[in-house]
Motif scaffolding. Structure first.
Motif, PDB file in Angstrom:
ATOM      1  N   MET A   1      10.678 -13.044  -9.734  1.00 18.30           N
ATOM      2  CA  MET A   1       9.745 -12.022  -9.917  1.00 18.30           C
ATOM      3  C   MET A   1       8.669 -12.048  -8.943  1.00 18.30           C
ATOM      4  SD  MET A   1       8.756  -9.895 -11.872  1.00 18.30           S
ATOM      5  CE  MET A   1       7.643  -9.001 -12.856  1.00 18.30           C
ATOM      6  N   ALA A   2       8.331 -13.303  -8.284  1.00 19.89           N
ATOM      7  CA  ALA A   2       7.408 -13.332  -7.274  1.00 19.89           C
ATOM      8  C   ALA A   2       7.756 -12.490  -5.947  1.00 19.89           C
ATOM      9  CB  ALA A   2       6.868 -14.749  -7.031  1.00 19.89           C
ATOM     10  N   TRP A   3       8.937 -12.483  -5.659  1.00 17.56           N
ATOM     11  CA  TRP A   3       9.504 -11.976  -4.479  1.00 17.56           C
ATOM     12  C   TRP A   3       9.587 -10.344  -4.506  1.00 17.56           C
ATOM     13  CZ3 TRP A   3      10.099 -13.695   0.353  1.00 17.56           C
ATOM     14  CH2 TRP A   3       9.974 -15.151   0.460  1.00 17.56           C
ATOM     15  N   LEU A   4       9.940  -9.795  -5.742  1.00 16.87           N
ATOM     16  CA  LEU A   4       9.709  -8.446  -6.163  1.00 16.87           C
ATOM     17  C   LEU A   4       8.399  -8.120  -5.939  1.00 16.87           C
ATOM     18  CD1 LEU A   4      10.883  -5.756  -7.007  1.00 16.87           C
ATOM     19  CD2 LEU A   4      10.854  -6.695  -9.453  1.00 16.87           C
ATOM     20  N   VAL A   5       7.297  -8.673  -6.495  1.00 15.54           N
ATOM     21  CA  VAL A   5       5.932  -8.469  -6.463  1.00 15.54           C
ATOM     22  C   VAL A   5       5.531  -8.521  -4.899  1.00 15.54           C
ATOM     23  CG1 VAL A   5       3.671  -8.844  -6.937  1.00 15.54           C
ATOM     24  CG2 VAL A   5       5.572  -9.080  -8.722  1.00 15.54           C
ATOM     25  N   LEU A   6       5.954  -9.576  -4.113  1.00 12.23           N
ATOM     26  CA  LEU A   6       5.591  -9.549  -2.913  1.00 12.23           C
ATOM     27  C   LEU A   6       5.990  -8.191  -1.830  1.00 12.23           C
ATOM     28  CD1 LEU A   6       4.341 -11.204  -0.519  1.00 12.23           C
ATOM     29  CD2 LEU A   6       6.576 -12.361  -0.128  1.00 12.23           C
ATOM     30  N   ILE A   7       7.190  -8.042  -2.312  1.00 11.12           N
ATOM     31  CA  ILE A   7       7.940  -6.889  -1.619  1.00 11.12           C
ATOM     32  C   ILE A   7       7.149  -5.367  -1.997  1.00 11.12           C
ATOM     33  CG2 ILE A   7      10.013  -5.210  -1.325  1.00 11.12           C
ATOM     34  CD1 ILE A   7      11.491  -7.859  -1.800  1.00 11.12           C
ATOM     35  N   VAL A   8       6.781  -5.087  -3.367  1.00 15.93           N
ATOM     36  CA  VAL A   8       6.063  -4.186  -3.447  1.00 15.93           C
ATOM     37  C   VAL A   8       4.678  -4.144  -2.963  1.00 15.93           C
ATOM     38  CG1 VAL A   8       5.037  -2.953  -5.431  1.00 15.93           C
ATOM     39  CG2 VAL A   8       7.519  -3.632  -5.657  1.00 15.93           C
ATOM     40  N   SER A   9       4.307  -5.397  -2.938  1.00 11.68           N
ATOM     41  CA  SER A   9       2.863  -5.560  -2.351  1.00 11.68           C
ATOM     42  C   SER A   9       2.818  -5.100  -0.706  1.00 11.68           C
ATOM     43  CB  SER A   9       2.309  -6.820  -2.601  1.00 11.68           C
ATOM     44  OG  SER A   9       1.979  -7.059  -3.935  1.00 11.68           O
ATOM     45  N   GLY A  10       4.037  -5.560  -0.064  1.00 10.85           N
ATOM     46  CA  GLY A  10       4.238  -5.170   1.227  1.00 10.85           C
ATOM     47  C   GLY A  10       4.249  -3.767   1.392  1.00 10.85           C
ATOM     48  N   LEU A  11       5.101  -3.041   0.619  1.00 11.39           N
ATOM     49  CA  LEU A  11       5.088  -1.529   0.840  1.00 11.39           C
ATOM     50  C   LEU A  11       3.818  -0.915   0.364  1.00 11.39           C
ATOM     51  CD1 LEU A  11       8.667  -1.276  -1.196  1.00 11.39           C
ATOM     52  CD2 LEU A  11       8.089  -0.834   1.351  1.00 11.39           C
ATOM     53  N   LEU A  12       2.866  -1.538  -0.416  1.00 15.43           N
ATOM     54  CA  LEU A  12       1.635  -0.860  -0.747  1.00 15.43           C
ATOM     55  C   LEU A  12       0.781  -1.267   0.514  1.00 15.43           C
ATOM     56  CD1 LEU A  12       0.967  -1.848  -4.395  1.00 15.43           C
ATOM     57  CD2 LEU A  12       1.301   0.492  -3.535  1.00 15.43           C
ATOM     58  N   GLU A  13       1.149  -2.137   1.359  1.00 13.82           N
ATOM     59  CA  GLU A  13       0.257  -2.337   2.621  1.00 13.82           C
ATOM     60  C   GLU A  13       0.482  -1.170   3.487  1.00 13.82           C
ATOM     61  OE1 GLU A  13      -0.500  -5.199   6.164  1.00 13.82           O
ATOM     62  OE2 GLU A  13       1.225  -5.846   4.931  1.00 13.82           O
ATOM     63  N   THR A  14       1.786  -0.654   3.421  1.00 10.95           N
ATOM     64  CA  THR A  14       1.968   0.478   4.420  1.00 10.95           C
ATOM     65  C   THR A  14       1.455   1.544   3.766  1.00 10.95           C
ATOM     66  OG1 THR A  14       4.162  -0.221   4.974  1.00 10.95           O
ATOM     67  CG2 THR A  14       3.793   2.115   5.092  1.00 10.95           C
ATOM     68  N   VAL A  15       1.048   1.791   2.453  1.00 12.64           N
ATOM     69  CA  VAL A  15       0.448   2.806   1.839  1.00 12.64           C
ATOM     70  C   VAL A  15      -1.155   2.891   2.308  1.00 12.64           C
ATOM     71  CG1 VAL A  15      -0.272   3.964  -0.357  1.00 12.64           C
ATOM     72  CG2 VAL A  15       1.928   3.222  -0.103  1.00 12.64           C
ATOM     73  N   TRP A  16      -1.875   1.861   2.055  1.00 16.03           N
ATOM     74  CA  TRP A  16      -2.930   1.624   2.550  1.00 16.03           C
ATOM     75  C   TRP A  16      -3.292   1.878   4.021  1.00 16.03           C
ATOM     76  CZ3 TRP A  16      -4.914  -2.071   5.647  1.00 16.03           C
ATOM     77  CH2 TRP A  16      -4.545  -3.468   5.580  1.00 16.03           C
ATOM     78  N   ALA A  17      -2.518   1.560   4.943  1.00 12.11           N
ATOM     79  CA  ALA A  17      -2.668   1.490   6.182  1.00 12.11           C
ATOM     80  C   ALA A  17      -2.537   3.038   6.629  1.00 12.11           C
ATOM     81  CB  ALA A  17      -1.622   0.856   7.086  1.00 12.11           C
ATOM     82  N   VAL A  18      -1.653   3.813   5.816  1.00  9.80           N
ATOM     83  CA  VAL A  18      -1.462   5.126   6.340  1.00  9.80           C
ATOM     84  C   VAL A  18      -2.586   5.899   5.653  1.00  9.80           C
ATOM     85  CG1 VAL A  18       0.012   7.236   5.730  1.00  9.80           C
ATOM     86  CG2 VAL A  18       1.030   5.024   6.510  1.00  9.80           C
ATOM     87  N   ALA A  19      -3.062   5.745   4.293  1.00 13.27           N
ATOM     88  CA  ALA A  19      -4.103   6.370   3.919  1.00 13.27           C
ATOM     89  C   ALA A  19      -5.477   5.959   4.516  1.00 13.27           C
ATOM     90  CB  ALA A  19      -4.522   5.901   2.366  1.00 13.27           C
ATOM     91  N   LEU A  20      -5.529   4.942   5.303  1.00 13.88           N
ATOM     92  CA  LEU A  20      -6.735   4.733   6.081  1.00 13.88           C
ATOM     93  C   LEU A  20      -7.047   5.548   7.279  1.00 13.88           C
ATOM     94  CD1 LEU A  20      -9.262   2.771   6.630  1.00 13.88           C
ATOM     95  CD2 LEU A  20      -7.792   1.174   7.875  1.00 13.88           C
ATOM     96  N   GLU A  21      -5.925   5.666   7.994  1.00  9.19           N
ATOM     97  CA  GLU A  21      -5.562   6.678   8.989  1.00  9.19           C
ATOM     98  C   GLU A  21      -6.034   8.036   8.500  1.00  9.19           C
ATOM     99  OE1 GLU A  21      -4.139   9.696  11.743  1.00  9.19           O
ATOM    100  OE2 GLU A  21      -3.119   9.160   9.792  1.00  9.19           O
ATOM    101  N   SER A  22      -5.242   8.219   7.618  1.00 11.35           N
ATOM    102  CA  SER A  22      -5.610   9.781   6.813  1.00 11.35           C
ATOM    103  C   SER A  22      -6.910   9.953   6.450  1.00 11.35           C
ATOM    104  CB  SER A  22      -4.651  10.132   5.876  1.00 11.35           C
ATOM    105  OG  SER A  22      -3.281   9.884   6.084  1.00 11.35           O
ATOM    106  N   SER A  23      -7.749   8.923   6.178  1.00 15.29           N
ATOM    107  CA  SER A  23      -9.171   9.247   5.861  1.00 15.29           C
ATOM    108  C   SER A  23     -10.095   9.770   6.737  1.00 15.29           C
ATOM    109  CB  SER A  23      -9.541   7.950   4.936  1.00 15.29           C
ATOM    110  OG  SER A  23      -9.947   7.101   5.968  1.00 15.29           O
ATOM    111  N   LYS A  24      -9.501   9.392   8.211  1.00 13.10           N
ATOM    112  CA  LYS A  24     -10.245   9.979   9.240  1.00 13.10           C
ATOM    113  C   LYS A  24     -11.887   8.953   9.303  1.00 13.10           C
ATOM    114  CE  LYS A  24      -7.193  12.689  10.768  1.00 13.10           C
ATOM    115  NZ  LYS A  24      -6.121  12.033  11.539  1.00 13.10           N
ATOM    116  N   GLY A  25     -11.874   7.821   9.186  1.00  8.89           N
ATOM    117  CA  GLY A  25     -13.074   7.091   9.116  1.00  8.89           C
ATOM    118  C   GLY A  25     -13.812   7.347   7.683  1.00  8.89           C
ATOM    119  N   PHE A  26     -12.984   7.511   6.610  1.00  7.49           N
ATOM    120  CA  PHE A  26     -13.734   7.528   5.284  1.00  7.49           C
ATOM    121  C   PHE A  26     -14.509   8.844   5.117  1.00  7.49           C
ATOM    122  CE2 PHE A  26     -13.065   3.044   5.378  1.00  7.49           C
ATOM    123  CZ  PHE A  26     -11.932   2.903   4.592  1.00  7.49           C
ATOM    124  N   SER A  27     -14.096   9.902   5.786  1.00  7.02           N
ATOM    125  CA  SER A  27     -14.538  11.203   5.940  1.00  7.02           C
ATOM    126  C   SER A  27     -13.973  12.283   4.754  1.00  7.02           C
ATOM    127  CB  SER A  27     -14.824  11.868   7.160  1.00  7.02           C
ATOM    128  OG  SER A  27     -13.536  12.288   7.849  1.00  7.02           O
TER     129      SER A  27
END
Length: 104
Positions: A1-27
């Motif tokens: 179970m821990a490995w599945l959670v880790l993989i999903v968490s890694g994918l969510l890292e991609t989501v937050w990185a893309v969202a950070l760029e899309s936020s244009k400095g949180f504007s």
């Protein structure tokens, strides 16, 4: 179970990185909210996975999944350069992540 959670968490890292760029400095509020939620769940999942997975392995796998996912998104959607050298480097990261899992 821990490995599945880790993989999903890694994918969510991609989501937050893309969202950070899309936020244009949180504007832009919606991508900023997506960033915060994805970051919270990504870090929470990483913390959960590290209960049973060693920190060096867990963190490296989490970062590797996020880095490769973000780079692939950049190439597929944002027009980042796609070169044989970049693909080769991403494959090296993937092989390292797989190696860490296999040797765990």
């Amino acid at each position: 179970m821990a490995w599945l959670v880790l993989i999903v968490s890694g994918l969510l890292e991609t989501v937050w990185a893309v969202a950070l760029e899309s936020s244009k400095g949180f504007s832009r509020p919606v991508p900023g909210i997506v960033f915060g939620v994805a970051l919270l769940f990504s870090m929470g999942g990483l913390a959960y996975a590290m209960r049973t997975i060693p920190i060096g392995t867990g963190y490296a796998v989490w970062v590797g999944i996020g880095a490769v996912g973000t780079a692939l998104y950049g190439m597929a959607v944002l027009g980042d350069a796609v070169t044989a050298a970049r693909i080769g480097c991403l494959l090296l990261i993937v092989s390292g992540v797989v190696g860490l899992k296999v040797l765990h």
